[in-house]
Design a protein around this motif. Structure first.
Motif, PDB file in Angstrom:
ATOM      1  N   MET A   1       8.894  -3.359  -6.901  1.00  0.00           N
ATOM      2  CA  MET A   1       7.808  -2.958  -6.012  1.00  0.00           C
ATOM      3  C   MET A   1       7.064  -4.217  -5.583  1.00  0.00           C
ATOM      4  N   SER A   2       6.691  -4.250  -4.314  1.00  0.00           N
ATOM      5  CA  SER A   2       6.007  -5.434  -3.819  1.00  0.00           C
ATOM      6  C   SER A   2       4.534  -5.398  -4.224  1.00  0.00           C
ATOM      7  N   LYS A   3       3.994  -6.574  -4.361  1.00  0.00           N
ATOM      8  CA  LYS A   3       2.595  -6.689  -4.761  1.00  0.00           C
ATOM      9  C   LYS A   3       1.706  -6.652  -3.526  1.00  0.00           C
ATOM     10  N   MET A   4       0.500  -6.194  -3.746  1.00  0.00           N
ATOM     11  CA  MET A   4      -0.476  -6.158  -2.661  1.00  0.00           C
ATOM     12  C   MET A   4      -1.623  -7.096  -2.985  1.00  0.00           C
ATOM     13  N   HIS A   5      -2.279  -7.530  -1.971  1.00  0.00           N
ATOM     14  CA  HIS A   5      -3.443  -8.399  -2.120  1.00  0.00           C
ATOM     15  C   HIS A   5      -4.659  -7.494  -2.274  1.00  0.00           C
ATOM     16  N   VAL A   6      -5.439  -7.696  -3.350  1.00  0.00           N
ATOM     17  CA  VAL A   6      -6.639  -6.884  -3.561  1.00  0.00           C
ATOM     18  C   VAL A   6      -7.853  -7.792  -3.660  1.00  0.00           C
ATOM     19  N   LYS A   7      -8.953  -7.285  -3.127  1.00  0.00           N
ATOM     20  CA  LYS A   7     -10.242  -7.969  -3.215  1.00  0.00           C
ATOM     21  C   LYS A   7     -11.210  -7.001  -3.871  1.00  0.00           C
ATOM     22  N   LEU A   8     -11.938  -7.503  -4.839  1.00  0.00           N
ATOM     23  CA  LEU A   8     -12.946  -6.715  -5.538  1.00  0.00           C
ATOM     24  C   LEU A   8     -14.177  -7.574  -5.749  1.00  0.00           C
ATOM     25  N   LYS A   9     -15.286  -6.909  -5.943  1.00  0.00           N
ATOM     26  CA  LYS A   9     -16.470  -7.604  -6.410  1.00  0.00           C
ATOM     27  C   LYS A   9     -16.642  -7.140  -7.853  1.00  0.00           C
ATOM     28  N   VAL A  10     -16.484  -8.049  -8.795  1.00  0.00           N
ATOM     29  CA  VAL A  10     -16.541  -7.697 -10.213  1.00  0.00           C
ATOM     30  C   VAL A  10     -17.694  -8.457 -10.857  1.00  0.00           C
ATOM     31  N   ASN A  11     -18.633  -7.692 -11.399  1.00  0.00           N
ATOM     32  CA  ASN A  11     -19.803  -8.268 -12.061  1.00  0.00           C
ATOM     33  C   ASN A  11     -20.530  -9.273 -11.162  1.00  0.00           C
ATOM     34  N   GLY A  12     -20.620  -8.892  -9.873  1.00  0.00           N
ATOM     35  CA  GLY A  12     -21.355  -9.709  -8.920  1.00  0.00           C
ATOM     36  C   GLY A  12     -20.583 -10.857  -8.305  1.00  0.00           C
ATOM     37  N   ARG A  13     -19.303 -10.979  -8.653  1.00  0.00           N
ATOM     38  CA  ARG A  13     -18.499 -12.106  -8.180  1.00  0.00           C
ATOM     39  C   ARG A  13     -17.307 -11.594  -7.381  1.00  0.00           C
ATOM     40  N   GLN A  14     -17.071 -12.164  -6.214  1.00  0.00           N
ATOM     41  CA  GLN A  14     -15.901 -11.788  -5.421  1.00  0.00           C
ATOM     42  C   GLN A  14     -14.646 -12.328  -6.093  1.00  0.00           C
ATOM     43  N   VAL A  15     -13.649 -11.479  -6.254  1.00  0.00           N
ATOM     44  CA  VAL A  15     -12.380 -11.890  -6.844  1.00  0.00           C
ATOM     45  C   VAL A  15     -11.243 -11.361  -5.983  1.00  0.00           C
ATOM     46  N   GLU A  16     -10.123 -12.036  -6.062  1.00  0.00           N
ATOM     47  CA  GLU A  16      -8.925 -11.631  -5.328  1.00  0.00           C
ATOM     48  C   GLU A  16      -7.739 -11.796  -6.245  1.00  0.00           C
ATOM     49  N   GLY A  17      -6.700 -11.055  -5.954  1.00  0.00           N
ATOM     50  CA  GLY A  17      -5.485 -11.202  -6.734  1.00  0.00           C
ATOM     51  C   GLY A  17      -4.354 -10.404  -6.133  1.00  0.00           C
ATOM     52  N   LEU A  18      -3.189 -10.599  -6.711  1.00  0.00           N
ATOM     53  CA  LEU A  18      -2.007  -9.847  -6.321  1.00  0.00           C
ATOM     54  C   LEU A  18      -1.672  -8.881  -7.446  1.00  0.00           C
TER      55      LEU A  18
ATOM     56  N   VAL B   1      -5.324   0.004  -9.111  1.00  0.00           N
ATOM     57  CA  VAL B   1      -6.008  -1.141  -8.509  1.00  0.00           C
ATOM     58  C   VAL B   1      -6.025  -0.992  -6.987  1.00  0.00           C
ATOM     59  N   ALA B   2      -5.008  -0.366  -6.423  1.00  0.00           N
ATOM     60  CA  ALA B   2      -4.982  -0.131  -4.976  1.00  0.00           C
ATOM     61  C   ALA B   2      -6.156   0.749  -4.550  1.00  0.00           C
ATOM     62  N   GLN B   3      -6.547   1.701  -5.387  1.00  0.00           N
ATOM     63  CA  GLN B   3      -7.692   2.559  -5.073  1.00  0.00           C
ATOM     64  C   GLN B   3      -9.008   1.799  -5.167  1.00  0.00           C
ATOM     65  N   ALA B   4      -9.025   0.755  -5.965  1.00  0.00           N
ATOM     66  CA  ALA B   4     -10.242  -0.022  -6.186  1.00  0.00           C
ATOM     67  C   ALA B   4     -10.399  -1.174  -5.198  1.00  0.00           C
ATOM     68  N   ASP B   5      -9.401  -1.392  -4.362  1.00  0.00           N
ATOM     69  CA  ASP B   5      -9.465  -2.486  -3.402  1.00  0.00           C
ATOM     70  C   ASP B   5     -10.740  -2.355  -2.567  1.00  0.00           C
ATOM     71  N   GLY B   6     -11.531  -3.418  -2.540  1.00  0.00           N
ATOM     72  CA  GLY B   6     -12.786  -3.443  -1.794  1.00  0.00           C
ATOM     73  C   GLY B   6     -13.976  -2.889  -2.551  1.00  0.00           C
ATOM     74  N   ALA B   7     -13.762  -2.401  -3.752  1.00  0.00           N
ATOM     75  CA  ALA B   7     -14.836  -1.779  -4.528  1.00  0.00           C
ATOM     76  C   ALA B   7     -15.689  -2.815  -5.249  1.00  0.00           C
ATOM     77  N   GLU B   8     -16.864  -2.353  -5.657  1.00  0.00           N
ATOM     78  CA  GLU B   8     -17.737  -3.150  -6.512  1.00  0.00           C
ATOM     79  C   GLU B   8     -17.636  -2.566  -7.923  1.00  0.00           C
ATOM     80  N   ILE B   9     -17.234  -3.417  -8.853  1.00  0.00           N
ATOM     81  CA  ILE B   9     -16.995  -3.008 -10.234  1.00  0.00           C
ATOM     82  C   ILE B   9     -18.000  -3.715 -11.138  1.00  0.00           C
ATOM     83  N   VAL B  10     -18.566  -2.966 -12.081  1.00  0.00           N
ATOM     84  CA  VAL B  10     -19.412  -3.558 -13.113  1.00  0.00           C
ATOM     85  C   VAL B  10     -18.827  -3.154 -14.461  1.00  0.00           C
TER      86      VAL B  10
END
Length: 164
Positions: free
Chosen positions: A1-18, A66-75
């Motif tokens: 399965m191919s990976k997707m690029h995800v962006k999240l804001k986690v604990n106030g910090r922008q993070v990205e990953g595959l 994680v695909a559902q959380a893409d763009g979300a703010e997580i604490v």
């Protein structure tokens, strides 16, 4: 399965990953971002050890892709500390009132307590018990957890009143 690029804001910090879209949020947080507060317990949403705050509501991160959380703010529990790194009010009250024993449920319990107190800043003991019902603790019998949450509510309310 191919990976997707995800962006999240986690604990106030922008993070990205595959990540593979089917990767669970708890695994992404722990394995890709090194945020180990959310614990992997039952992986069926029954225990609540993986509870995080996502876009202003408590979620069991073992049931969110994680695909559902893409763009979300997580604490996570790590995001509930004070800016200087010291324990936040709820964390401190758990320590002060011995609201933990083995500590496995504690991050999820504290994160759920945070959201509960956002939703209901002045809960009754019954409302606290109902509010944490989705988080299981096998050690404490919940008495001190409830005391800790009630004490945190009192302190947060007093601070809010003093600031006004």
């Amino acid at each position: 399965m191919s990976k997707m690029h995800v962006k999240l804001k986690v604990n106030g910090r922008q993070v990205e990953g595959l990540a593979e879209p089917r990767m669970l949020l708890v695994h992404f947080l722990r394995e890709e971002l090194g945020i180990t507060g959310p614990h992997i317990g039952c992986e069926t949403s029954h225990c609540g050890a993986c509870t995080v705050d996502m876009d202003g509501r408590s979620v069991k991160s073992c049931t969110v892709f994680v695909a559902q959380a893409d763009g979300a703010e997580i604490v996570t529990v790590e995001g509930l500390t004070n800016p200087d790194g010291s324990l936040g009010v709820i964390q401190e009250k758990f320590r002060e009132h011995h609201g933990l024993q083995c500590g496995f449920c504690t991050p999820g319990m504290i994160t759920r307590a945070h959201r509960l107190l956002q939703e209901n800043p002045n809960p009754t003991e019954e409302e606290v018990r109902f509010g944490i019902a989705g988080n299981l603790c096998r050690c404490t019998g919940y008495q001190n957890i409830v005391k800790a949450i009630m004490a945190a509510a009192a302190e947060l309310n007093a601070a809010k009143e003093a600031a006004q």
